[in-house]
Design a protein around this motif. Sequence first.
Motif, PDB file in Angstrom:
ATOM      1  N   ASP A 191     -18.003 -42.361  26.268  1.00 36.47           N
ATOM      2  CA  ASP A 191     -18.954 -41.301  25.933  1.00 36.47           C
ATOM      3  C   ASP A 191     -19.978 -41.718  24.884  1.00 36.47           C
ATOM      4  OD1 ASP A 191     -17.908 -39.522  27.751  1.00 36.47           O
ATOM      5  OD2 ASP A 191     -16.556 -38.582  26.307  1.00 36.47           O
ATOM      6  N   SER A 192     -19.725 -42.791  24.152  1.00 40.43           N
ATOM      7  CA  SER A 192     -20.660 -43.225  23.116  1.00 40.43           C
ATOM      8  C   SER A 192     -21.909 -43.903  23.679  1.00 40.43           C
ATOM      9  CB  SER A 192     -19.961 -44.188  22.149  1.00 40.43           C
ATOM     10  OG  SER A 192     -19.427 -45.300  22.849  1.00 40.43           O
ATOM     11  N   VAL A 193     -21.878 -44.363  24.934  1.00 42.48           N
ATOM     12  CA  VAL A 193     -23.024 -45.070  25.525  1.00 42.48           C
ATOM     13  C   VAL A 193     -24.176 -44.102  25.751  1.00 42.48           C
ATOM     14  CG1 VAL A 193     -23.864 -46.337  27.546  1.00 42.48           C
ATOM     15  CG2 VAL A 193     -21.639 -46.893  26.567  1.00 42.48           C
ATOM     16  N   GLU A 194     -25.343 -44.461  25.188  1.00 42.03           N
ATOM     17  CA  GLU A 194     -26.544 -43.639  25.306  1.00 42.03           C
ATOM     18  C   GLU A 194     -27.580 -44.231  26.254  1.00 42.03           C
ATOM     19  OE1 GLU A 194     -27.874 -43.370  21.273  1.00 42.03           O
ATOM     20  OE2 GLU A 194     -26.139 -42.191  20.648  1.00 42.03           O
ATOM     21  N   THR A 195     -27.604 -45.570  26.378  1.00 42.52           N
ATOM     22  CA  THR A 195     -28.632 -46.242  27.172  1.00 42.52           C
ATOM     23  C   THR A 195     -28.021 -47.333  28.032  1.00 42.52           C
ATOM     24  OG1 THR A 195     -30.221 -45.884  25.383  1.00 42.52           O
ATOM     25  CG2 THR A 195     -30.831 -47.494  27.044  1.00 42.52           C
ATOM     26  N   ILE A 196     -28.465 -47.380  29.293  1.00 39.09           N
ATOM     27  CA  ILE A 196     -28.066 -48.446  30.212  1.00 39.09           C
ATOM     28  C   ILE A 196     -29.348 -49.049  30.766  1.00 39.09           C
ATOM     29  CG2 ILE A 196     -26.856 -49.043  32.341  1.00 39.09           C
ATOM     30  CD1 ILE A 196     -24.910 -46.779  31.751  1.00 39.09           C
ATOM     31  N   GLY A 197     -29.488 -50.367  30.629  1.00 36.95           N
ATOM     32  CA  GLY A 197     -30.721 -51.062  30.952  1.00 36.95           C
ATOM     33  C   GLY A 197     -30.932 -51.380  32.417  1.00 36.95           C
ATOM     34  N   LEU A 198     -32.054 -52.013  32.658  1.00 34.22           N
ATOM     35  CA  LEU A 198     -32.522 -52.418  33.982  1.00 34.22           C
ATOM     36  C   LEU A 198     -31.474 -53.249  34.715  1.00 34.22           C
ATOM     37  CD1 LEU A 198     -34.995 -52.723  35.950  1.00 34.22           C
ATOM     38  CD2 LEU A 198     -35.489 -54.842  34.728  1.00 34.22           C
ATOM     39  N   ARG A 199     -31.144 -52.827  35.904  1.00 32.60           N
ATOM     40  CA  ARG A 199     -30.233 -53.543  36.793  1.00 32.60           C
ATOM     41  C   ARG A 199     -28.942 -53.992  36.104  1.00 32.60           C
ATOM     42  NH1 ARG A 199     -33.972 -56.880  41.069  1.00 32.60           N
ATOM     43  NH2 ARG A 199     -34.998 -55.016  41.873  1.00 32.60           N
ATOM     44  N   ALA A 200     -28.448 -53.173  35.214  1.00 32.33           N
ATOM     45  CA  ALA A 200     -27.227 -53.505  34.472  1.00 32.33           C
ATOM     46  C   ALA A 200     -26.041 -53.779  35.395  1.00 32.33           C
ATOM     47  CB  ALA A 200     -26.879 -52.388  33.498  1.00 32.33           C
ATOM     48  N   PHE A 201     -25.992 -53.094  36.532  1.00 31.45           N
ATOM     49  CA  PHE A 201     -24.884 -53.282  37.469  1.00 31.45           C
ATOM     50  C   PHE A 201     -25.384 -53.772  38.827  1.00 31.45           C
ATOM     51  CE2 PHE A 201     -23.531 -50.131  34.379  1.00 31.45           C
ATOM     52  CZ  PHE A 201     -22.341 -50.701  33.946  1.00 31.45           C
ATOM     53  N   PHE A 202     -26.526 -54.413  38.849  1.00 30.46           N
ATOM     54  CA  PHE A 202     -27.131 -54.925  40.085  1.00 30.46           C
ATOM     55  C   PHE A 202     -26.163 -55.848  40.824  1.00 30.46           C
ATOM     56  CE2 PHE A 202     -29.503 -58.195  42.383  1.00 30.46           C
ATOM     57  CZ  PHE A 202     -30.302 -57.422  43.203  1.00 30.46           C
ATOM     58  N   LEU A 217     -24.998 -40.138  27.893  1.00 35.57           N
ATOM     59  CA  LEU A 217     -26.096 -40.966  28.394  1.00 35.57           C
ATOM     60  C   LEU A 217     -27.401 -40.176  28.411  1.00 35.57           C
ATOM     61  CD1 LEU A 217     -26.347 -43.859  29.542  1.00 35.57           C
ATOM     62  CD2 LEU A 217     -26.140 -42.853  31.808  1.00 35.57           C
ATOM     63  N   THR A 218     -28.434 -40.742  27.771  1.00 38.53           N
ATOM     64  CA  THR A 218     -29.743 -40.085  27.749  1.00 38.53           C
ATOM     65  C   THR A 218     -30.781 -40.852  28.554  1.00 38.53           C
ATOM     66  OG1 THR A 218     -30.327 -41.200  25.684  1.00 38.53           O
ATOM     67  CG2 THR A 218     -29.340 -39.001  25.506  1.00 38.53           C
ATOM     68  N   ALA A 219     -30.567 -42.154  28.757  1.00 40.07           N
ATOM     69  CA  ALA A 219     -31.525 -42.961  29.507  1.00 40.07           C
ATOM     70  C   ALA A 219     -30.788 -43.934  30.413  1.00 40.07           C
ATOM     71  CB  ALA A 219     -32.433 -43.732  28.557  1.00 40.07           C
ATOM     72  N   ILE A 220     -31.223 -43.969  31.650  1.00 43.16           N
ATOM     73  CA  ILE A 220     -30.658 -44.893  32.623  1.00 43.16           C
ATOM     74  C   ILE A 220     -31.800 -45.387  33.496  1.00 43.16           C
ATOM     75  CG2 ILE A 220     -30.065 -43.067  34.255  1.00 43.16           C
ATOM     76  CD1 ILE A 220     -27.593 -44.696  35.026  1.00 43.16           C
ATOM     77  N   ASN A 221     -31.864 -46.669  33.697  1.00 45.20           N
ATOM     78  CA  ASN A 221     -32.924 -47.228  34.510  1.00 45.20           C
ATOM     79  C   ASN A 221     -32.649 -46.916  35.969  1.00 45.20           C
ATOM     80  OD1 ASN A 221     -34.165 -49.496  36.193  1.00 45.20           O
ATOM     81  ND2 ASN A 221     -35.222 -49.644  34.232  1.00 45.20           N
ATOM     82  N   GLN A 222     -33.685 -46.571  36.710  1.00 47.75           N
ATOM     83  CA  GLN A 222     -33.494 -46.169  38.101  1.00 47.75           C
ATOM     84  C   GLN A 222     -32.931 -47.289  38.977  1.00 47.75           C
ATOM     85  OE1 GLN A 222     -37.344 -44.927  39.352  1.00 47.75           O
ATOM     86  NE2 GLN A 222     -38.126 -46.993  39.628  1.00 47.75           N
ATOM     87  N   GLU A 223     -33.069 -48.533  38.548  1.00 52.98           N
ATOM     88  CA  GLU A 223     -32.568 -49.653  39.334  1.00 52.98           C
ATOM     89  C   GLU A 223     -31.203 -50.136  38.850  1.00 52.98           C
ATOM     90  OE1 GLU A 223     -35.664 -52.555  39.003  1.00 52.98           O
ATOM     91  OE2 GLU A 223     -37.057 -51.387  40.192  1.00 52.98           O
ATOM     92  N   VAL A 224     -30.514 -49.333  38.066  1.00 52.46           N
ATOM     93  CA  VAL A 224     -29.257 -49.762  37.447  1.00 52.46           C
ATOM     94  C   VAL A 224     -28.205 -50.196  38.463  1.00 52.46           C
ATOM     95  CG1 VAL A 224     -28.119 -47.505  37.263  1.00 52.46           C
ATOM     96  CG2 VAL A 224     -27.686 -49.256  35.540  1.00 52.46           C
ATOM     97  N   LEU A 225     -28.205 -49.608  39.647  1.00 54.28           N
ATOM     98  CA  LEU A 225     -27.187 -49.917  40.656  1.00 54.28           C
ATOM     99  C   LEU A 225     -27.757 -50.602  41.898  1.00 54.28           C
ATOM    100  CD1 LEU A 225     -25.124 -46.622  40.437  1.00 54.28           C
ATOM    101  CD2 LEU A 225     -24.404 -48.872  39.649  1.00 54.28           C
ATOM    102  N   ASP A 226     -28.993 -51.085  41.852  1.00 53.77           N
ATOM    103  CA  ASP A 226     -29.580 -51.751  43.015  1.00 53.77           C
ATOM    104  C   ASP A 226     -28.652 -52.842  43.537  1.00 53.77           C
ATOM    105  OD1 ASP A 226     -31.816 -50.203  42.956  1.00 53.77           O
ATOM    106  OD2 ASP A 226     -33.220 -51.839  42.555  1.00 53.77           O
ATOM    107  N   GLY A 227     -28.527 -52.931  44.848  1.00 56.58           N
ATOM    108  CA  GLY A 227     -27.734 -53.975  45.464  1.00 56.58           C
ATOM    109  C   GLY A 227     -26.238 -53.763  45.383  1.00 56.58           C
ATOM    110  N   THR A 228     -25.808 -52.644  44.830  1.00 52.81           N
ATOM    111  CA  THR A 228     -24.383 -52.360  44.667  1.00 52.81           C
ATOM    112  C   THR A 228     -23.928 -51.426  45.777  1.00 52.81           C
ATOM    113  OG1 THR A 228     -24.581 -52.594  42.289  1.00 52.81           O
ATOM    114  CG2 THR A 228     -22.670 -51.418  43.074  1.00 52.81           C
ATOM    115  N   ASP A 229     -22.843 -51.793  46.420  1.00 55.07           N
ATOM    116  CA  ASP A 229     -22.284 -50.957  47.491  1.00 55.07           C
ATOM    117  C   ASP A 229     -21.262 -49.989  46.918  1.00 55.07           C
ATOM    118  OD1 ASP A 229     -23.773 -52.151  49.509  1.00 55.07           O
ATOM    119  OD2 ASP A 229     -22.304 -53.735  49.791  1.00 55.07           O
ATOM    120  N   THR A 230     -21.710 -49.169  45.987  1.00 58.65           N
ATOM    121  CA  THR A 230     -20.835 -48.214  45.334  1.00 58.65           C
ATOM    122  C   THR A 230     -20.725 -46.959  46.193  1.00 58.65           C
ATOM    123  OG1 THR A 230     -21.509 -49.077  43.204  1.00 58.65           O
ATOM    124  CG2 THR A 230     -20.491 -46.918  43.206  1.00 58.65           C
TER     125      THR A 230
END
Length: 186
Positions: free
Chosen positions: A138-149, A162-175
Motif C-alpha cells: 500500500d505504500s507504493v505511490e508511483t509505478i513507472g513506464l513499462r515497469a512490468f513490460f 497508487l496515484t500515478a501509473i504509466n499507461q504502458e506499465v503492463l505492455d507485452g504482459t499476458d496477465t
Amino acid sequence: GYADTLTIPEYIDGKPVTRITIWYSNSTVKEIYIPSTVTFMDYRQFSDYSKLSAIHVDSWNNAYKSIDGVLFTQDGKTLLLCPESKTGHYAVPNGVRVIGERAFYYSRLSSVYIPDGVVEIEDFAFCCSALSEIRIPDSVETIGLRAFFDCELNGISFPDSLTAINQEVLDGTDTTYVAIPTSVSE
C-alpha cells in the motif's frame, strides 16, 4: 576461456578507479567485485551479464553496497540491480524506498516480495522478467513506464495508495487479472 569473475581494481597506474562507465555484454561473468574507490558506475549495464549471480561491493565503499549479491545505494534506500541469474523468490529488504530503473531487468526470479515503505517502482524495473507473482504494498505511490513490460505475471492488483501509473506499465504482459484502484489519477 573467459573468466567467470570480474574484479574492478582499486587503482590503475597509481590513480584510484572512481568511475566505471563503459561495459560490454558478457555471457560468462558470474560475480563482480566493486572496490571502495568507485563512486559512480553505470550499473544498469550489468543487466546484460546473463550469468551474473552476485555483485559484491567493498564494505568501505561510500556510494554502493551489496546485500546477498544484490546492488543498493549505500544508504540502502534504492535497490539498483538484482543479478539476472538469481532464481526462485526474492524478498526486498526493509528500508528500501525505491525499486530502481531496470533493477530486475531480465530477472529469472519467479516471485518478489516488496515490503511496506517502498514508494516508487521506476521505469522498466521488472521488464522482460520471468516474474509470475509480486506483492505491491500500500505504500507504493508511483509505478513507472513499462515497469512490468513482457512479464509472465498471473495477475496483479495495484494498491489504493497508487496515484500515478504509466499507461504502458503492463505492455507485452499476458496477465489475466489486473485491478487498478480509483485512486489513480495519472
